[in-house]
Design a protein around this motif. Structure first.
Motif, PDB file in Angstrom:
ATOM      1  N   TYR B 119      71.579 -37.308 131.169  1.00  0.00           N
ATOM      2  CA  TYR B 119      72.346 -38.386 130.673  1.00  0.00           C
ATOM      3  C   TYR B 119      71.879 -39.617 131.155  1.00  0.00           C
ATOM      4  O   TYR B 119      71.501 -40.697 130.654  1.00  0.00           O
ATOM      5  CB  TYR B 119      73.839 -38.247 130.647  1.00  0.00           C
ATOM      6  N   ILE B 123      69.359 -43.057 130.009  1.00  0.00           N
ATOM      7  CA  ILE B 123      69.758 -44.286 129.662  1.00  0.00           C
ATOM      8  C   ILE B 123      68.959 -45.463 129.376  1.00  0.00           C
ATOM      9  O   ILE B 123      69.128 -46.209 128.608  1.00  0.00           O
ATOM     10  CB  ILE B 123      70.913 -44.625 130.712  1.00  0.00           C
ATOM     11  N   PRO B 124      68.040 -45.659 130.482  1.00  0.00           N
ATOM     12  CA  PRO B 124      67.272 -46.854 130.374  1.00  0.00           C
ATOM     13  C   PRO B 124      66.065 -46.962 129.231  1.00  0.00           C
ATOM     14  O   PRO B 124      65.398 -47.802 128.813  1.00  0.00           O
ATOM     15  CB  PRO B 124      66.677 -47.217 131.625  1.00  0.00           C
ATOM     16  N   LYS B 127      67.884 -45.809 123.061  1.00  0.00           N
ATOM     17  CA  LYS B 127      68.498 -46.762 122.425  1.00  0.00           C
ATOM     18  C   LYS B 127      70.183 -46.577 122.821  1.00  0.00           C
ATOM     19  O   LYS B 127      70.923 -47.518 122.871  1.00  0.00           O
ATOM     20  CB  LYS B 127      68.443 -46.944 120.772  1.00  0.00           C
ATOM     21  N   HIS B 128      70.541 -45.131 122.770  1.00  0.00           N
ATOM     22  CA  HIS B 128      71.649 -44.951 123.106  1.00  0.00           C
ATOM     23  C   HIS B 128      71.758 -43.314 123.548  1.00  0.00           C
ATOM     24  O   HIS B 128      70.813 -42.711 123.175  1.00  0.00           O
ATOM     25  CB  HIS B 128      72.801 -44.985 121.995  1.00  0.00           C
ATOM     26  N   ASN B 129      72.649 -42.882 124.318  1.00  0.00           N
ATOM     27  CA  ASN B 129      72.665 -41.515 124.632  1.00  0.00           C
ATOM     28  C   ASN B 129      74.064 -40.816 124.517  1.00  0.00           C
ATOM     29  O   ASN B 129      75.083 -41.677 124.782  1.00  0.00           O
ATOM     30  CB  ASN B 129      71.806 -41.194 125.807  1.00  0.00           C
ATOM     31  N   PHE B 130      74.074 -39.643 124.596  1.00  0.00           N
ATOM     32  CA  PHE B 130      75.696 -38.954 124.615  1.00  0.00           C
ATOM     33  C   PHE B 130      75.547 -37.600 125.383  1.00  0.00           C
ATOM     34  O   PHE B 130      74.612 -36.936 125.536  1.00  0.00           O
ATOM     35  CB  PHE B 130      75.686 -38.573 123.221  1.00  0.00           C
ATOM     36  N   ILE B 148      72.690 -44.657 114.869  1.00  0.00           N
ATOM     37  CA  ILE B 148      72.008 -45.775 115.755  1.00  0.00           C
ATOM     38  C   ILE B 148      70.597 -45.782 115.776  1.00  0.00           C
ATOM     39  O   ILE B 148      69.988 -46.859 115.696  1.00  0.00           O
ATOM     40  CB  ILE B 148      72.718 -45.369 117.422  1.00  0.00           C
ATOM     41  N   ARG B 153      67.159 -52.536 114.806  1.00  0.00           N
ATOM     42  CA  ARG B 153      65.965 -52.093 115.304  1.00  0.00           C
ATOM     43  C   ARG B 153      66.042 -50.545 115.568  1.00  0.00           C
ATOM     44  O   ARG B 153      66.907 -50.020 116.416  1.00  0.00           O
ATOM     45  CB  ARG B 153      65.659 -52.807 116.443  1.00  0.00           C
ATOM     46  N   ASP B 302      66.536 -58.001 116.021  1.00  0.00           N
ATOM     47  CA  ASP B 302      67.081 -57.713 117.223  1.00  0.00           C
ATOM     48  C   ASP B 302      67.344 -59.047 117.923  1.00  0.00           C
ATOM     49  O   ASP B 302      66.434 -59.720 118.332  1.00  0.00           O
ATOM     50  CB  ASP B 302      66.084 -56.808 118.287  1.00  0.00           C
ATOM     51  N   HIS B 303      68.507 -59.517 118.191  1.00  0.00           N
ATOM     52  CA  HIS B 303      68.955 -61.048 118.346  1.00  0.00           C
ATOM     53  C   HIS B 303      68.328 -61.260 119.833  1.00  0.00           C
ATOM     54  O   HIS B 303      68.317 -62.172 120.139  1.00  0.00           O
ATOM     55  CB  HIS B 303      70.384 -61.431 118.059  1.00  0.00           C
ATOM     56  N   SER B 304      68.473 -60.206 120.727  1.00  0.00           N
ATOM     57  CA  SER B 304      67.758 -60.509 122.027  1.00  0.00           C
ATOM     58  C   SER B 304      66.279 -60.849 122.066  1.00  0.00           C
ATOM     59  O   SER B 304      65.705 -61.127 123.242  1.00  0.00           O
ATOM     60  CB  SER B 304      68.084 -59.308 123.069  1.00  0.00           C
ATOM     61  N   LEU B 306      64.906 -63.173 120.321  1.00  0.00           N
ATOM     62  CA  LEU B 306      64.802 -64.331 120.091  1.00  0.00           C
ATOM     63  C   LEU B 306      65.008 -65.235 121.405  1.00  0.00           C
ATOM     64  O   LEU B 306      65.833 -65.059 122.045  1.00  0.00           O
ATOM     65  CB  LEU B 306      65.687 -65.103 119.148  1.00  0.00           C
ATOM     66  N   LYS B 308      63.306 -64.366 124.131  1.00  0.00           N
ATOM     67  CA  LYS B 308      63.121 -63.531 125.304  1.00  0.00           C
ATOM     68  C   LYS B 308      61.897 -64.117 126.136  1.00  0.00           C
ATOM     69  O   LYS B 308      61.933 -64.011 127.180  1.00  0.00           O
ATOM     70  CB  LYS B 308      62.967 -62.094 124.935  1.00  0.00           C
TER      71      LYS B 308
END
Lengths: 104, 560
Positions: B119, B123-124, B127-130, B148, B153, B302-304, B306, B308
């Motif tokens: 886990y 993380i990095p 996109k997501h993890n569980f 997800i 994106r 992906d708004h991040s 714009l 960047k």
């Protein structure tokens, strides 16, 4: 990552407090802190506490307002465990009231 | 009320999600899951020989179809081996779901056998993890993982499932609905008006298409925009295929190994329309010198993205297809004769040179000859290095999802397993993987997976007995000090193929290499095609790392 030890008054850069509402589970702090640490973006102060029925937490981050802050906020908003990110002034009482606990 | 184990629940939910093929490798901590997979009547399992291979097989399926794909790995080394494929999927925005086994809950944190912090490590690069804490949670987590992976994106999601959670019985009322992508964000009509105004008012616009155009299925709309307003169009490595390379408005790829005329056109443009592209440093060169005269319209989901790398004058956060749909009716027809004439001038002044294009024993000649035997339905995968850049420059890519390459992470070893995955997902298509000797060796074990699955994959190995792009940089930028980039022992790739039970064709010893290539490409099933090339062949033009795109090396520097 360092705990808030200096008052905002002596900081070189202006500071801001980010107030995050997050899903409360054991991995969420790793997600948030990792985002900052892997970009070498120092967090000057950090606080986390659950609220309500315990399914959500607030995380308060005291950070420097450097040129990357907007990008940091956008990246934080992208985390799936983060519901909202609010930008508060550095004088937010959550940290000012804590200063008493951080004297040498 | 259905009752089943966590493992069975995962398998049923994968089936309900429409998953038909999964790649992976079993091990101690995911054996309950494998037991359930083995009893599924609809899931086909493809046994990879390394978890990274399994991850790239899943990526090949996802990249070729646009649908999410799944791979499995056990705990510990299985999970660490999977990480590179996940990181690769993150950087190229590919929807894959990785399900790893973990040691039982009670043993987490005890340094148990094959325990790692999957886990934390993922993380990095996901996109997501569980980390699944109970079998009941799977009812939410599995559909959420797919939602997800495919929403906004796209990207990779990891689900780490402790062994005892896989075995835990769970009863539930109703099946959760299979996940679908969220609807894309709304964008402001005013921003569309502004963008349209900028496009209509521009004299020298360039359209810059990224991989997001492929993900959004927006290639046809992008071409429509270019045609309506006569906008010369360049593509990133990930965007290749969105406009056919022989379209009159296509400038091909931009950046480090672009045609010089393309980078010079960007130098002169007064408006850059960035469509689902992220201003990667290999595309922009020195950012401060990239499109120095241009106003920028940036469209991204992906708004991040714009702002960047480069501030956009008009930013549009949204699905690029939806934005283009809204934009098109506001775009005026414009023949733009002057700008197109200037582009023509640049092309004539700086023609793209492909030395050896007529000789199958050279990289460009080999690519051209292979392309002659393939049509646009074929899927072209590559590994990473010189061969990748030559194919990106020279292969006539004409449709989205024709081209599978590791762009952002640049992972050597991507090509073969990705080609296998593409072939599994699209069994009617021919798949050709261009590779290099360095890259192929990084996941060479998947040759046997290709044989076992009898996929119609041809692997063309450009063998220069070196890490070619490293060799090139050492020769050009490190005083010709070739170090650790040349292989002292030559690998006998045909013997390696034979060892894995695969047919091979050696163009190096053939009297009629073109004929042998044609024959090898035409025969069904997997085949390794060995193509020795000259180690001193370089990829040109080249922007030296850190330099501005205008300062490209056109060809071999003159001796001092």
């Amino acid at each position: 990552m360092s705990i808030a030890t200096e008052s905002t008054a002596i900081s070189a850069l202006p500071r801001t407090v980010l107030e995050l509402t997050v899903r409360n589970h054991p991995g969420v702090m790793s997600h948030v802190c990792g985002l900052f640490s892997r970009r070498a973006y120092n967090v000057e102060g950090i606080l986390c506490m659950a609220f309500g029925d315990g399914s959500l937490s607030h995380i308060w981050l005291l950070v420097n307002e450097d040129a990357r802050l907007d990008q940091m906020i956008k990246q934080t908003e992208k985390l799936h465990d983060v519901r909202t990110v609010r930008r508060r002034p550095a004088t937010h009482e959550v940290f000012t009231q804590l200063e008493a606990f951080f004297r040498e | 009320m259905p009752t089943m184990t966590g493992a069975e629940l995962i398998v049923r939910m994968l089936e309900r999600q429409g998953i038909r093929i999964i790649a992976g490798i079993p091990g101690g901590a995911n054996l309950p899951l494998y037991d359930a997979v083995g009893q599924s009547e609809t899931l086909r399992h493809v046994l990879a020989r390394h978890e990274q291979g399994a991850g790239f097989i899943a990526q090949g399926m996802a990249r070729a179809t646009g649908r999410p794909a799944v791979f499995l790995a056990t705990s510990g080394p299985g999970a660490t081996n999977a990480l590179t494929a996940l990181a690769d999927a993150k950087l190229d925005s590919v929807p894959v779901v990785c399900i790893t086994g973990q040691v039982p809950r009670a043993m987490i944190g005890t340094d148990a056998f094959q325990e790692v912090d999957t886990y934390g490590m993922s993380i990095p690069l996901t996109k997501h993890n569980f980390l699944v804490r109970s079998a009941a949670h799977l009812l939410e987590i599995i559909p959420e993982a797919f939602r997800i992976a495919v929403s906004g994106r796209p990207g990779p999601v990891l689900v780490d499932v402790p062994k005892d959670v896989q075995c835990e019985a769970v009863s539930f009322e109703r099946w959760p609905e299979p996940a679908a992508a969220d609807s894309p964000p709304d964008f402001a009509a005013a921003a569309v008006e502004r963008a349209a105004g900028l496009i209509n008012g521009a004299e020298r616009p360039v359209l810059y298409l990224g991989g997001g155009v492929v993900h959004a299925g927006a290639a046809a709309l992008a071409v429509q925009l270019a045609e309506k307003a006569s906008i010369p169009t360049t593509m990133t490595l990930m965007g290749l295929g969105t406009m056919p390379v022989d379209h009159p408005l296509s400038l091909g790829m931009l950046g480090m190994h672009a045609a010089r005329s393309t980078n010079f056109a960007l130098e002169e443009c007064d408006l850059l329309i960035a469509a689902a592209a992220r201003f990667d440093d290999r595309a922009t060169g020195k950012v401060a010198a990239f499109c120095p005269q241009a106003t920028i319209v940036h469209i991204d989901i992906d708004h991040s993205e714009l702002g960047k790398i480069k501030a956009a004058h008009t930013g549009l956060v949204g699905d690029v297809g939806k934005v283009l749909e809204a934009l098109l009716p506001r775009i005026e027809d414009n023949p733009r004769e002057e700008w197109l004439a200037r582009i023509g001038e640049l092309r004539r002044a700086f023609p793209f040179e492909m030395p050896g294009a007529g000789d199958v024993r050279t990289p460009y000649g080999l690519i051209a000859e292979a392309a002659r035997h393939l049509d646009d339905t074929a899927i072209i995968a590559t590994d990473v290095g010189q061969h990748q850049m030559w194919v990106a420059q020279a292969y006539p890519l004409r449709r989205p999802r024709q081209w599978l390459t590791s762009g952002g992470l640049g992972t050597m070893g991507f090509g073969l397993p990705a080609a296998i995955g593409a072939s599994l997902a699209c069994p009617g298509r021919r798949v050709v993987c261009f590779s290099g000797d360095g890259s192929l060796l990084m996941n060479v074990q998947e040759l046997v997976t290709a044989v076992e699955e009898n996929v119609n994959v041809k692997i063309i190995v450009m063998d220069n007995r070196s890490l070619g792009l490293v060799h090139q940089q050492q020769d050009l930028f490190y005083g010709h000090r070739i170090f650790a980039s040349d292989y002292r022992v030559a690998t006998d790739f045909c013997a390696v193929a034979r060892g894995f039970g695969m047919r091979s064709a050696d163009l190096g010893t053939a009297r009629d290499p073109a004929g042998l290539l044609a024959e090898a490409l035409a025969a069904p099933g997997p085949c390794l095609i060995h193509a020795p090339i000259d180690v001193n062949q370089k990829v040109y033009p080249m922007v030296p790392p850190g330099a501005a795109n205008r300062d490209m090396l056109a060809s071999e520097p003159m001796p001092a």
